[in-house]
Design a protein around this motif. Structure first.
Motif, PDB file in Angstrom:
ATOM      1  N   ILE A  74      -7.306  -0.615  -2.851  1.00  0.00           N
ATOM      2  CA  ILE A  74      -6.449  -0.341  -4.000  1.00  0.00           C
ATOM      3  C   ILE A  74      -7.137  -0.855  -5.263  1.00  0.00           C
ATOM      4  O   ILE A  74      -7.448  -2.041  -5.375  1.00  0.00           O
ATOM      5  N   PRO A 122      -0.197   3.379  -5.247  1.00  0.00           N
ATOM      6  CA  PRO A 122      -1.541   2.800  -5.274  1.00  0.00           C
ATOM      7  C   PRO A 122      -2.627   3.843  -5.500  1.00  0.00           C
ATOM      8  O   PRO A 122      -2.592   4.925  -4.908  1.00  0.00           O
ATOM      9  N   ARG A 151      -6.492   4.495  -4.878  1.00  0.00           N
ATOM     10  CA  ARG A 151      -7.479   3.958  -3.949  1.00  0.00           C
ATOM     11  C   ARG A 151      -8.874   4.521  -4.235  1.00  0.00           C
ATOM     12  O   ARG A 151      -9.017   5.666  -4.690  1.00  0.00           O
ATOM     13  N   GLY A 166       0.809  -1.218   0.000  1.00  0.00           N
ATOM     14  CA  GLY A 166       0.000   0.000   0.000  1.00  0.00           C
ATOM     15  C   GLY A 166       0.834   1.255   0.000  1.00  0.00           C
ATOM     16  O   GLY A 166       0.315   2.359   0.188  1.00  0.00           O
TER      17      GLY A 166
END
Length: 602
Positions: free
Chosen positions: A584, A576, A578, A553
């Motif tokens: 993600i 990532p 999101r 992450g």
């Protein structure tokens, strides 16, 4: 209000009510700040006496004001430095608080990681603008206190905010009321107080804050900000520059308890330490600083300096571990690539070194002759002198460890093969007729040749710089609305803008959570044909730049590699993407030309 227990006087706040004085034109104190000339010192020949509180503390703004002077810290760097602050301040919490930005995901992640440590000290507080939207950030993170920017000089009220004093006053009161309603302690930052109308705005505002505090039964704190470093401590000096008169006005006339008062200074005129210590003496319980004094322009009060001044004033370390100062300076230099001036007090390489022959002679007889305290005991840094043919292996190892502040496992022993080689070269010079001591620069040159492992190379520094710049770049764009949409057409437009703005990006792309590329090739025009073989739906799920952020992450930056498409040395940075729930949903990747990136940052 509890009676203040200063150990020189017993001051009780006066009951005089000071009204806000609205003015049609800003009060710029042109007799003191002519702008076309150097700032002036005015005297009113009235002496304000010191009256320190019983307890004094240090507060930290490394992650707020400190970050405004440099590329932003990574979340990991913030976590590490916060750990240092905790250990340096000790269990008794001499370093009482540390304030954080709360705006980016990186800031929030850093706050969360530091909160998870569960330390009582330093307490984590926020910093926000005087708007309700920012207050929600404090509430979401569960912080008990936040700083609020409340500018107090007419320079800011009239010229920046475009308001009158009464308008600014009302707006500030509203945000403080909202903060108190949420059960959060407000800390109002009186920005630019050393150019403000103390009795026309600052004292009336402070009185209003204390009234609100008493009604809510929640502290309302005040940070007095010497934003331009123009505060002075000269006896008999006049407002608005007189620190003593500002602080005593807050305590004696506005009725602000010492434990609600904090000083925040800057070093524009080399006064930040003496001003900060004077703030304690005149009645502030708290003084604000940063590690190594980093901060806007010339910086803030260096916390390591405040630590030493605290011990000098109180005669007690109070649980602090001053050896941590050397560990912190090493972390800045070696882990972050931060250049510390050699002559910087307490942390510079030349801090406890001497080159003068007469000084060396004195030190060899008794180190106390030219050293004010045992730097080896308090800072884990033995004093160092220049080297001669009589120094021997032990003396050379001692010089290396002292010069480069090597501690713990990093320390060099006299049995190190490199030490013998350095010694051999030194003896040879004296056999050839040399009679002067080896200078520090000469020694460093020889040590670099025979013991390169203790230095970070210029290439390593460049790699570190490129890594930090790339990570900072992608932190911004993974939050872009178009990128987060995961709609290829919208993402492609955003990627075109990124590539156009940053010529060192040779290839920009997004992949979905399965590692499949969903955007067309976005490249610099000169490279477009070279990327024609990469298809729209190519699978990148086996690439490290995809696997790492999906697993952790966190943002990933690869090591330097040679691009098989353009032939340039490159790094790939990825982060990532999101959704609103924090899951993600994709990865943003940027292939960056290493050389061009480092040049862009120069």
């Amino acid at each position: 209000m509890k009676k203040k227990k200063g150990f020189i006087f017993k001051n009780i706040a006066k009951s005089t009510k000071y009204p806000l004085i609205d003015v049609e034109a800003p009060e710029l104190f042109r007799d003191v700040f002519p702008y076309s000339e150097m700032c002036k010192v005015k005297f009113d020949h009235k002496i304000e006496l010191i009256d320190p509180p019983d307890e004094i503390y240090i507060t930290d703004t490394t992650f707020r004001d400190g970050q405004q002077s440099r590329p932003p810290f990574t979340a990991k760097q913030i976590e590490d430095l916060f750990e240092f602050l905790h250990r340096l301040g000790g269990a008794n919490g001499v370093i009482r608080q540390s304030e954080f930005f709360l705006y980016s995901d990186k800031d929030k992640d850093a706050v969360t990681k530091c909160l998870e440590k569960g330390y009582r000290y330093p307490e984590i507080t926020g910093w926000i603008r005087a708007v309700k939207e920012d207050l929600q950030l404090v509430k979401d993170l569960g912080l008990k206190e936040t700083g609020i920017l409340t500018s107090v000089s007419d320079y800011h009220i009239f010229m920046k905010l475009k308001k009158t004093r009464s308008q600014a006053f009302k707006d500030y009161v509203k945000i403080v009321e909202s903060t108190l309603e949420h059960g959060i302690i407000p800390r109002c930052h009186f920005e630019d107080i050393t150019r403000a109308d103390i009795y026309g705005f600052c004292v009336p505002f402070a009185q209003a804050l204390i009234n609100m505090s008493e009604e809510a039964k929640i502290p309302v704190k005040i940070r007095l900000c010497d934003t331009l470093g123009i505060g002075i401590t000269y006896p008999g000096s006049a407002l608005p520059r007189s620190m003593g008169k500002i602080i005593r006005a807050m305590i004696d006339d506005a009725g602000v308890p010492s434990e609600y008062l904090e000083w925040h200074g800057h070093n524009d005129f080399n006064k930040v330490i003496v001003n900060s210590v004077s703030a304690w003496l005149y009645g502030c319980s708290y003084v604000n600083g940063t590690l190594l004094g980093i901060g806007e322009r010339t910086g803030n009060a260096p916390i390591e300096g405040l630590v030493m001044e605290y011990i000098s004033l109180t005669g007690d370390e109070n649980g602090m571990d001053t050896k941590l100062i050397t560990e912190i300076r090493n972390y800045f230099e070696k882990e972050m690539g931060y250049h510390i001036p050699r002559s910087q007090p307490l942390v510079g390489l030349d801090f406890n070194a001497t080159s003068a022959g007469v000084h060396i002679d004195g030190l060899l007889k008794n180190e106390e002759i030219y050293t004010s305290f045992d730097t080896n005991k308090l800072l884990d840094r033995p004093i160092t002198v220049n080297i001669t043919d009589k120094s021997g292996l032990a003396g050379i190892a001692h010089w290396i460890n002292s010069r480069f502040a090597l501690v713990g496992k990093e320390r060099v022993e006299k049995t190190h093969p490199g030490v013998a080689k350095v010694n051999k070269r030194i003896i040879k010079q004296y056999e050839e007729g040399r009679i002067t001591a080896i200078s520090d620069d000469e020694m460093e040159h020889v040590v670099r040749r025979h013991m390169p492992e203790i230095f970070m190379s210029e290439f390593e520094l460049l790699k570190k710089k490129a890594h930090d710049m790339a990570a900072h770049l992608i932190e911004e764009y993974i939050e872009d609305t178009a990128i987060k949409s995961m709609i290829p057409e919208q993402q492609e437009e955003a990627l075109k803008n990124i590539v156009e703005e940053y010529p060192f990006i040779q290839f920009a792309y997004t992949v979905n959570s399965e590692g499949v590329k969903i955007t067309r090739n976005i490249t610099q025009v000169v490279d477009r044909a070279k990327y024609s073989k990469i298809g729209l739906h190519e699978d990148f799920s086996d690439r490290d730049w995809f696997i790492s952020p999906m697993k952790t992450g966190k943002i990933s930056v690869t090591d330097i590699y040679s691009s098989r498409i353009t032939g340039a040395l490159c790094v790939t940075v990825s982060g990532p993407i999101r959704d609103e729930f924090g899951d993600i949903i994709g990865i943003l990747g940027l292939d960056i030309k290493f050389e061009d990136l480092t040049k862009a940052g120069e």
